[in-house]
Scaffold this motif. Structure first.
Motif, PDB file in Angstrom:
ATOM      1  N   PHE A   1      63.802  15.847  49.124  1.00  0.00           N
ATOM      2  CA  PHE A   1      64.734  16.875  48.651  1.00  0.00           C
ATOM      3  C   PHE A   1      64.348  17.291  47.240  1.00  0.00           C
ATOM      4  CE2 PHE A   1      67.076  15.561  52.255  1.00  0.00           C
ATOM      5  CZ  PHE A   1      68.022  16.558  52.533  1.00  0.00           C
ATOM      6  N   ILE A   2      64.195  18.589  47.048  1.00  0.00           N
ATOM      7  CA  ILE A   2      63.750  19.151  45.772  1.00  0.00           C
ATOM      8  C   ILE A   2      64.671  20.316  45.424  1.00  0.00           C
ATOM      9  CG2 ILE A   2      61.837  20.298  44.562  1.00  0.00           C
ATOM     10  CD1 ILE A   2      60.014  19.040  46.814  1.00  0.00           C
ATOM     11  N   VAL A   3      65.003  20.460  44.148  1.00  0.00           N
ATOM     12  CA  VAL A   3      65.802  21.610  43.718  1.00  0.00           C
ATOM     13  C   VAL A   3      65.070  22.354  42.607  1.00  0.00           C
ATOM     14  CG1 VAL A   3      67.199  20.236  42.087  1.00  0.00           C
ATOM     15  CG2 VAL A   3      68.073  22.421  42.958  1.00  0.00           C
ATOM     16  N   VAL A   4      64.999  23.663  42.757  1.00  0.00           N
ATOM     17  CA  VAL A   4      64.394  24.535  41.747  1.00  0.00           C
ATOM     18  C   VAL A   4      65.497  25.376  41.118  1.00  0.00           C
ATOM     19  CG1 VAL A   4      62.801  26.445  41.334  1.00  0.00           C
ATOM     20  CG2 VAL A   4      62.164  24.604  42.907  1.00  0.00           C
ATOM     21  N   CYS A   5      65.516  25.396  39.792  1.00  0.00           N
ATOM     22  CA  CYS A   5      66.542  26.122  39.048  1.00  0.00           C
ATOM     23  C   CYS A   5      65.890  27.280  38.293  1.00  0.00           C
ATOM     24  CB  CYS A   5      67.230  25.191  38.052  1.00  0.00           C
ATOM     25  SG  CYS A   5      67.998  23.742  38.828  1.00  0.00           S
ATOM     26  N   PRO A   6      65.899  28.473  38.853  1.00  0.00           N
ATOM     27  CA  PRO A   6      65.275  29.609  38.170  1.00  0.00           C
ATOM     28  C   PRO A   6      66.092  30.063  36.957  1.00  0.00           C
ATOM     29  CG  PRO A   6      65.478  30.003  40.535  1.00  0.00           C
ATOM     30  CD  PRO A   6      66.343  28.839  40.206  1.00  0.00           C
ATOM     31  N   GLY A   7      65.369  30.481  35.919  1.00  0.00           N
ATOM     32  CA  GLY A   7      66.011  31.182  34.824  1.00  0.00           C
ATOM     33  C   GLY A   7      66.340  32.594  35.280  1.00  0.00           C
ATOM     34  N   LEU A   8      66.810  33.429  34.375  1.00  0.00           N
ATOM     35  CA  LEU A   8      67.197  34.786  34.765  1.00  0.00           C
ATOM     36  C   LEU A   8      66.002  35.519  35.371  1.00  0.00           C
ATOM     37  CD1 LEU A   8      69.569  35.930  31.884  1.00  0.00           C
ATOM     38  CD2 LEU A   8      70.143  34.994  34.121  1.00  0.00           C
ATOM     39  N   THR A   9      66.230  36.072  36.545  1.00  0.00           N
ATOM     40  CA  THR A   9      65.170  36.698  37.330  1.00  0.00           C
ATOM     41  C   THR A   9      65.562  38.127  37.676  1.00  0.00           C
ATOM     42  OG1 THR A   9      64.660  34.535  38.282  1.00  0.00           O
ATOM     43  CG2 THR A   9      63.756  36.473  39.407  1.00  0.00           C
ATOM     44  N   THR A  10      64.630  39.042  37.544  1.00  0.00           N
ATOM     45  CA  THR A  10      64.894  40.446  37.850  1.00  0.00           C
ATOM     46  C   THR A  10      65.296  40.586  39.315  1.00  0.00           C
ATOM     47  OG1 THR A  10      63.205  41.080  36.243  1.00  0.00           O
ATOM     48  CG2 THR A  10      63.948  42.776  37.782  1.00  0.00           C
TER      49      THR A  10
END
Length: 259
Positions: free
Chosen positions: A178-187
């Motif tokens: 299990f992996i989680v990716v947390c994007p910063g503000l994305t267009t």
């Protein structure tokens, strides 16, 4: 390293933005099947994806993440196409704090329900071969979001759920990372009309919060997708990643209590 070659991938989320870009990149990895679960069908996008690699079978399945029976039916359809699921990507996201039920329902409850419905087809002790569950959270799953506290609560929940499911005790038995990716503000469309989406939008002081978000440096959906695929290939269970302005950085949450 996780080899995506020949894998059955299920992507849950919209056809636009990050979702389309990560699906496009996966098509170049010689996967076996790509099953896209989304609320609305988009034939143009499906055809574009299929044209990326004609040897990969692309299937669309309709799903409503606010409806348990819809999710059950979608997983049943998916496992009629493939016998097992190697990669599950939960990419659906809603920023709509005024509608707390939908914000929590799609971002958190829908994701958890989808995981539990798919696990029998991933768990090596059941019908699966092991694999990866990747959940997309947000930088606001790591930090406070004063203008969007409901969204932050849901995304913090995504991080907590993923870290818990990513524990080595689960992994050694199920074979599922299990992996989680947390994007910063994305267009994307998500960050348009932010004041209208905040339950505090009628308060004048919220303008400053929204302005801070609007001034933040944004990244492209392609940059996020590239780092998502990179995180999949690293294949570290329980990992929490910040994907921001083209960079992928593992976040090491502090544990304040130990049994």
């Amino acid at each position: 390293m996780f080899d995506l070659n020949g894998k059955n991938v299920v992507y849950v989320g919209a056809f636009s933005g990050i979702g389309y870009q990560v699906a496009k990149m996966l098509m170049k990895k010689k996967i076996s099947h790509l099953i896209v679960m989304s609320r609305m069908e988009n034939m143009e996008m499906l055809q574009k994806l299929q044209s990326e690699n004609t040897s990969v079978k692309v299937t669309y399945i309709q799903v409503n993440l606010m409806d348990h029976s819809s999710m059950e039916h979608a997983v049943k359809q998916a496992t009629g196409v493939v016998s097992n699921i190697d990669v599950l990507i939960n990419g659906a996201g809603v920023l709509a704090d005024k509608d707390m039920e939908t914000t929590v329902g799609v971002n958190l409850m829908g994701m958890m329900t989808m995981v539990m419905l798919c696990m029998p087809y991933m768990d090596k002790q059941q019908m699966g071969h092991g694999g990866i569950v990747m959940n997309i959270a947000s930088v606001y799953g790591l930090e406070p979001a004063p203008a969007f506290p409901v969204y932050a609560a849901a995304k913090h929940g995504v991080v907590g759920f993923t870290r818990s499911m990513g524990d080595q005790q689960h992994h050694q038995h199920t074979g599922v990372a299990f992996i989680v990716v947390c994007p910063g503000l994305t267009t994307s469309e998500t960050i348009l009309n932010l004041r209208e989406k905040s339950m505090w939008g009628q308060q004048s002081y919220v303008d400053e919060m929204i302005e801070t978000m609007n001034k933040a440096k944004q990244q492209t959906p392609e940059e996020v997708a590239m780092n998502m695929v990179k995180a999949m290939e690293i294949n570290k269970t329980g990992a929490v990643y910040l994907a921001n302005v083209g960079q992928l950085k593992e976040v090491m949450p502090t544990n304040y209590w130990h049994m």
